[in-house]
Design a protein around this motif. Structure first.
Motif, mmCIF file in Angstrom:
data_model
loop_
_atom_site.group_PDB
_atom_site.id
_atom_site.type_symbol
_atom_site.label_atom_id
_atom_site.label_comp_id
_atom_site.label_asym_id
_atom_site.label_seq_id
_atom_site.Cartn_x
_atom_site.Cartn_y
_atom_site.Cartn_z
ATOM 1 N N ASP A 48 -3.664 -27.104 28.845
ATOM 2 C CA ASP A 48 -4.921 -26.401 29.102
ATOM 3 C C ASP A 48 -5.660 -26.017 27.821
ATOM 4 O O ASP A 48 -6.633 -25.276 27.868
ATOM 5 N N LEU A 49 -5.205 -26.534 26.678
ATOM 6 C CA LEU A 49 -5.874 -26.255 25.406
ATOM 7 C C LEU A 49 -6.779 -27.414 25.019
ATOM 8 O O LEU A 49 -6.438 -28.571 25.229
ATOM 9 N N LEU A 54 -8.922 -26.873 18.620
ATOM 10 C CA LEU A 54 -7.777 -26.349 17.877
ATOM 11 C C LEU A 54 -7.625 -27.061 16.533
ATOM 12 O O LEU A 54 -7.341 -26.424 15.522
ATOM 13 N N GLN A 55 -7.860 -28.365 16.503
ATOM 14 C CA GLN A 55 -7.749 -29.116 15.250
ATOM 15 C C GLN A 55 -8.851 -28.711 14.273
ATOM 16 O O GLN A 55 -8.599 -28.556 13.078
ATOM 17 N N ASN A 110 -4.395 -18.454 21.275
ATOM 18 C CA ASN A 110 -4.389 -19.917 21.278
ATOM 19 C C ASN A 110 -4.739 -20.482 19.907
ATOM 20 O O ASN A 110 -4.460 -21.645 19.634
ATOM 21 N N PHE A 111 -5.373 -19.678 19.076
ATOM 22 C CA PHE A 111 -5.857 -20.176 17.783
ATOM 23 C C PHE A 111 -5.166 -19.540 16.584
ATOM 24 O O PHE A 111 -4.973 -20.184 15.583
#
Length: 120
Positions: A48-49, A54-55, A110-111
């Motif tokens: 779910d990310l 994120l990259q 998440n980060f």
């Protein structure tokens, strides 16, 4: 003999409780047993990310580790205009990637993550 039985029992119980969790999808990163409590640390489910976001954040964070560390310890700085003003590279990043800022505000974990201290 009683000590050996107690030791085997103490090892078998956490393993028995950990087995269903291990059978779940995801890699087990570690297990901590404290008295009657067993804590199992599993790898996060990344389905779910948004891995592209994120990259992009990861690239920025690797170039600006002090900013990444500050946001990890105090995620409220993500929406702090004063902090962004004092760190123009972060302000520029969020201006170029408002979607990442929004995602970080909603789910900072998440980060950003607090890095382990030496010896942890």
């Amino acid at each position: 003999m009683t000590r050996l039985s107690t030791l085997l029992f103490a090892v078998a119980i956490p393993v028995a409780f950990a087995a269903p969790a291990i059978a779940q999808e995801g890699k087990t990163l570690g297990t901590v047993v404290n008295g009657n409590t067993t804590t199992i640390f599993m790898a996060a489910d990344t389905s779910d990310l948004d891995m592209q976001k994120l990259q992009v954040w990861s690239d920025f964070a690797s170039q600006h580790p002090d900013i990444a560390r500050a946001l990890a310890y105090k995620p409220s700085l993500i929406d702090n205009e004063g902090y962004a003003k004092n760190h123009p590279e972060l302000g520029d990043f969020f201006s170029a990637h408002p979607d990442i800022r929004e995602a970080m505000t909603e789910n900072p974990g998440n980060f950003v993550a607090i890095p382990p201290r030496p010896g942890e």
